[in-house]
Design a protein around this motif. Structure first.
Motif, PDB file in Angstrom:
ATOM      1  N   HIS A  67       0.998  -1.000   0.086  1.00 13.72           N
ATOM      2  CA  HIS A  67      -0.068   0.167   0.102  1.00 13.72           C
ATOM      3  C   HIS A  67       0.845   1.201  -0.019  1.00 13.72           C
ATOM      4  N   SER A  68       0.229   2.422  -0.582  1.00 16.30           N
ATOM      5  CA  SER A  68       1.089   3.564  -0.479  1.00 16.30           C
ATOM      6  C   SER A  68       0.673   4.034   0.681  1.00 16.30           C
ATOM      7  N   LEU A 101       3.396  13.016  -0.938  1.00 14.23           N
ATOM      8  CA  LEU A 101       3.517  12.193   0.607  1.00 14.23           C
ATOM      9  C   LEU A 101       4.044  10.824   0.113  1.00 14.23           C
ATOM     10  N   ASP A 102       3.279  10.261  -0.657  1.00 11.97           N
ATOM     11  CA  ASP A 102       3.623   8.723  -0.982  1.00 11.97           C
ATOM     12  C   ASP A 102       5.432   8.743  -1.351  1.00 11.97           C
ATOM     13  N   SER A 103       5.887   9.680  -1.965  1.00 12.30           N
ATOM     14  CA  SER A 103       7.250   9.681  -2.708  1.00 12.30           C
ATOM     15  C   SER A 103       8.195   9.814  -1.401  1.00 12.30           C
ATOM     16  N   LEU A 104       7.697  10.679  -0.445  1.00 11.74           N
ATOM     17  CA  LEU A 104       8.576  10.682   0.808  1.00 11.74           C
ATOM     18  C   LEU A 104       8.925   9.327   1.526  1.00 11.74           C
ATOM     19  N   PHE A 105       7.930   8.774   1.543  1.00  9.79           N
ATOM     20  CA  PHE A 105       7.934   7.308   2.160  1.00  9.79           C
ATOM     21  C   PHE A 105       8.490   6.232   1.280  1.00  9.79           C
ATOM     22  N   GLN A 106       8.606   6.523   0.021  1.00  6.15           N
ATOM     23  CA  GLN A 106       9.091   5.169  -0.918  1.00  6.15           C
ATOM     24  C   GLN A 106      10.625   5.407  -1.186  1.00  6.15           C
ATOM     25  N   LEU A 164      -2.734   5.750   0.866  1.00  2.21           N
ATOM     26  CA  LEU A 164      -3.974   4.911   0.824  1.00  2.21           C
ATOM     27  C   LEU A 164      -4.145   4.270   2.295  1.00  2.21           C
ATOM     28  N   THR A 165      -2.982   4.077   3.022  1.00  2.00           N
ATOM     29  CA  THR A 165      -3.093   3.701   4.060  1.00  2.00           C
ATOM     30  C   THR A 165      -3.973   4.768   5.021  1.00  2.00           C
ATOM     31  N   VAL A 166      -3.670   6.075   4.898  1.00  4.54           N
ATOM     32  CA  VAL A 166      -4.275   7.169   5.484  1.00  4.54           C
ATOM     33  C   VAL A 166      -5.683   7.014   5.284  1.00  4.54           C
ATOM     34  N   VAL A 167      -5.980   6.972   4.058  1.00  2.43           N
ATOM     35  CA  VAL A 167      -7.532   6.902   3.646  1.00  2.43           C
ATOM     36  C   VAL A 167      -8.322   5.677   4.436  1.00  2.43           C
ATOM     37  N   GLU A 168      -7.611   4.395   4.363  1.00  2.00           N
ATOM     38  CA  GLU A 168      -8.335   3.539   5.087  1.00  2.00           C
ATOM     39  C   GLU A 168      -8.465   3.669   6.540  1.00  2.00           C
TER      40      GLU A 168
END
Length: 88
Positions: free
Chosen positions: A5-6, A39-44, A9-13
């Motif tokens: 999961h990105s 946000l996703d790119s920070l954690f990828q 998506l985890t935040v949305v869930e």
């Protein structure tokens, strides 16, 4: 961090679970509050020095906090501000 999961998506869930709705039903969409691609790119990042220690932002009455491991913590925004108040 969950590899399937990105972070966005985890935040949305997590917020949808608190709201008792499906992720598709969240209004307004998360990208109205934060740039989800950024946000996703920070954690990828594969370089651990480039991952922030914590990212916090407000969304739809909640305070969202994401630590460097990708763990998402969602709290009611009002409980955060109430805890900061001093009773005189």
């Amino acid at each position: 961090m969950q590899s399937t999961h990105s972070i966005s998506l985890t935040v949305v869930e997590e917020i949808a679970k608190r709201e008792g709705v499906s992720p598709e039903e969240l209004r307004p969409p998360l990208h109205y509050a934060i740039d989800t691609d950024a946000l996703d790119s920070l954690f990828q990042s594969t370089d651990s020095e480039k991952v922030p220690s914590t990212v916090k932002f407000a969304y739809n009455g909640y305070m969202v906090s994401i630590d460097e491991t990708g763990d998402v913590d969602v709290t009611d925004h009002t409980s955060v501000t109430e805890a900061d108040k001093t009773v005189v």
